[in-house]
Design a protein around this motif. Structure first.
Motif, PDB file in Angstrom:
ATOM      1  N   GLU A 126       4.857   3.340 -10.437  1.00 41.53           N
ATOM      2  CA  GLU A 126       5.427   2.470 -11.474  1.00 41.53           C
ATOM      3  C   GLU A 126       5.791   1.100 -10.904  1.00 41.53           C
ATOM      4  O   GLU A 126       5.479   0.062 -11.501  1.00 41.53           O
ATOM      5  CB  GLU A 126       6.651   3.123 -12.101  1.00 41.53           C
ATOM      6  N   LEU A 127       6.429   1.085  -9.741  1.00 45.16           N
ATOM      7  CA  LEU A 127       6.767  -0.187  -9.088  1.00 45.16           C
ATOM      8  C   LEU A 127       5.491  -0.936  -8.711  1.00 45.16           C
ATOM      9  O   LEU A 127       5.389  -2.146  -8.926  1.00 45.16           O
ATOM     10  CB  LEU A 127       7.635   0.045  -7.853  1.00 45.16           C
ATOM     11  N   TYR A 128       4.522  -0.227  -8.171  1.00 47.07           N
ATOM     12  CA  TYR A 128       3.246  -0.860  -7.804  1.00 47.07           C
ATOM     13  C   TYR A 128       2.598  -1.518  -9.021  1.00 47.07           C
ATOM     14  O   TYR A 128       2.136  -2.657  -8.940  1.00 47.07           O
ATOM     15  CB  TYR A 128       2.291   0.167  -7.192  1.00 47.07           C
ATOM     16  N   GLU A 129       2.571  -0.824 -10.145  1.00 43.34           N
ATOM     17  CA  GLU A 129       1.980  -1.389 -11.363  1.00 43.34           C
ATOM     18  C   GLU A 129       2.748  -2.626 -11.827  1.00 43.34           C
ATOM     19  O   GLU A 129       2.150  -3.571 -12.343  1.00 43.34           O
ATOM     20  CB  GLU A 129       1.901  -0.327 -12.446  1.00 43.34           C
ATOM     21  N   SER A 130       4.051  -2.643 -11.623  1.00 45.25           N
ATOM     22  CA  SER A 130       4.842  -3.831 -11.954  1.00 45.25           C
ATOM     23  C   SER A 130       4.453  -5.009 -11.061  1.00 45.25           C
ATOM     24  O   SER A 130       4.359  -6.150 -11.531  1.00 45.25           O
ATOM     25  CB  SER A 130       6.338  -3.546 -11.785  1.00 45.25           C
ATOM     26  N   ILE A 131       4.213  -4.725  -9.780  1.00 49.41           N
ATOM     27  CA  ILE A 131       3.771  -5.773  -8.853  1.00 49.41           C
ATOM     28  C   ILE A 131       2.405  -6.308  -9.279  1.00 49.41           C
ATOM     29  O   ILE A 131       2.177  -7.522  -9.278  1.00 49.41           O
ATOM     30  CB  ILE A 131       3.738  -5.237  -7.407  1.00 49.41           C
TER      31      ILE A 131
ATOM     32  N   ARG B  37       0.834  -1.207   0.000  1.00 53.81           N
ATOM     33  CA  ARG B  37       0.000   0.000   0.000  1.00 53.81           C
ATOM     34  C   ARG B  37       0.871   1.261   0.000  1.00 53.81           C
ATOM     35  O   ARG B  37       0.567   2.246  -0.669  1.00 53.81           O
ATOM     36  CB  ARG B  37      -0.939  -0.003   1.196  1.00 53.81           C
ATOM     37  N   LYS B  38       1.970   1.217   0.732  1.00 53.42           N
ATOM     38  CA  LYS B  38       2.890   2.355   0.773  1.00 53.42           C
ATOM     39  C   LYS B  38       3.567   2.540  -0.583  1.00 53.42           C
ATOM     40  O   LYS B  38       3.717   3.669  -1.054  1.00 53.42           O
ATOM     41  CB  LYS B  38       3.920   2.152   1.882  1.00 53.42           C
ATOM     42  N   ILE B  39       3.953   1.445  -1.212  1.00 56.61           N
ATOM     43  CA  ILE B  39       4.568   1.520  -2.544  1.00 56.61           C
ATOM     44  C   ILE B  39       3.601   2.155  -3.531  1.00 56.61           C
ATOM     45  O   ILE B  39       3.998   2.972  -4.369  1.00 56.61           O
ATOM     46  CB  ILE B  39       5.011   0.120  -3.022  1.00 56.61           C
TER      47      ILE B  39
ATOM     48  N   ASP C 141       1.565 -10.100 -10.402  1.00 58.12           N
ATOM     49  CA  ASP C 141       0.475 -10.815  -9.744  1.00 58.12           C
ATOM     50  C   ASP C 141      -0.491 -11.406 -10.778  1.00 58.12           C
ATOM     51  O   ASP C 141      -0.866 -12.577 -10.698  1.00 58.12           O
ATOM     52  CB  ASP C 141      -0.263  -9.864  -8.800  1.00 58.12           C
ATOM     53  N   LYS C 142      -0.873 -10.606 -11.764  1.00 55.27           N
ATOM     54  CA  LYS C 142      -1.775 -11.084 -12.821  1.00 55.27           C
ATOM     55  C   LYS C 142      -1.142 -12.239 -13.591  1.00 55.27           C
ATOM     56  O   LYS C 142      -1.809 -13.223 -13.911  1.00 55.27           O
ATOM     57  CB  LYS C 142      -2.107  -9.949 -13.792  1.00 55.27           C
ATOM     58  N   SER C 143       0.124 -12.109 -13.888  1.00 53.64           N
ATOM     59  CA  SER C 143       0.832 -13.147 -14.636  1.00 53.64           C
ATOM     60  C   SER C 143       0.861 -14.466 -13.868  1.00 53.64           C
ATOM     61  O   SER C 143       0.644 -15.540 -14.440  1.00 53.64           O
ATOM     62  CB  SER C 143       2.252 -12.676 -14.938  1.00 53.64           C
ATOM     63  N   ILE C 144       1.108 -14.386 -12.569  1.00 54.84           N
ATOM     64  CA  ILE C 144       1.191 -15.598 -11.755  1.00 54.84           C
ATOM     65  C   ILE C 144      -0.158 -16.282 -11.638  1.00 54.84           C
ATOM     66  O   ILE C 144      -0.270 -17.497 -11.794  1.00 54.84           O
ATOM     67  CB  ILE C 144       1.770 -15.263 -10.370  1.00 54.84           C
ATOM     68  N   TRP C 145      -1.210 -15.523 -11.368  1.00 49.76           N
ATOM     69  CA  TRP C 145      -2.528 -16.118 -11.142  1.00 49.76           C
ATOM     70  C   TRP C 145      -3.223 -16.542 -12.427  1.00 49.76           C
ATOM     71  O   TRP C 145      -4.257 -17.198 -12.385  1.00 49.76           O
ATOM     72  CB  TRP C 145      -3.429 -15.164 -10.352  1.00 49.76           C
TER      73      TRP C 145
END
Length: 106
Positions: free
Chosen positions: A20-25, A12-14, A29-33
């Motif tokens: 940009e880092l948050y969007e990468s996360i 949440r802090k990121i 996440d989408k790729s893994i699931w």
């Protein structure tokens, strides 16, 4: 799959400090699931087993609650997961997880 919720306070802090880092996360996440081989339910059962092996009960509670609600994962399926946890991580992880499952399913 439901709307993305990250439980960690750090994420949440990121989101606030480094979009940009948050969007990468989120993309990771989408790729893994969205696996090509394992279905989402199987992946969630694996995530529950992994959460059961760490010492963070709130993470496991959230994993199980969400999976029960979204995927209708049964108590019997959870107990099968716990058998694997017992075998691979021992009695302490098993008992901790069993307490949570008993609270959510009884």
């Amino acid at each position: 799959m439901s709307e993305k919720v990250f439980y960690g306070k750090g994420v949440r802090k990121i989101k606030k400090e480094d979009l940009e880092l948050y969007e990468s996360i989120v993309d990771l996440d989408k790729s893994i699931w969205n696996s090509n081989v394992l279905d989402y339910k199987t992946q969630k059962l694996i995530a529950i087993a992994i959460s059961a092996t760490n010492s963070e009960a709130s993470s496991l509670l959230k994993q199980i609650s969400k999976s029960k609600k979204e995927l209708n994962i049964s108590r019997d399926e959870m107990m099968d997961v716990l058998k694997v946890v017992l075998l691979t991580s021992g009695m302490i992880s098993y008992n901790k997880s069993l307490d949570i499952i008993n609270k959510l399913y009884d």
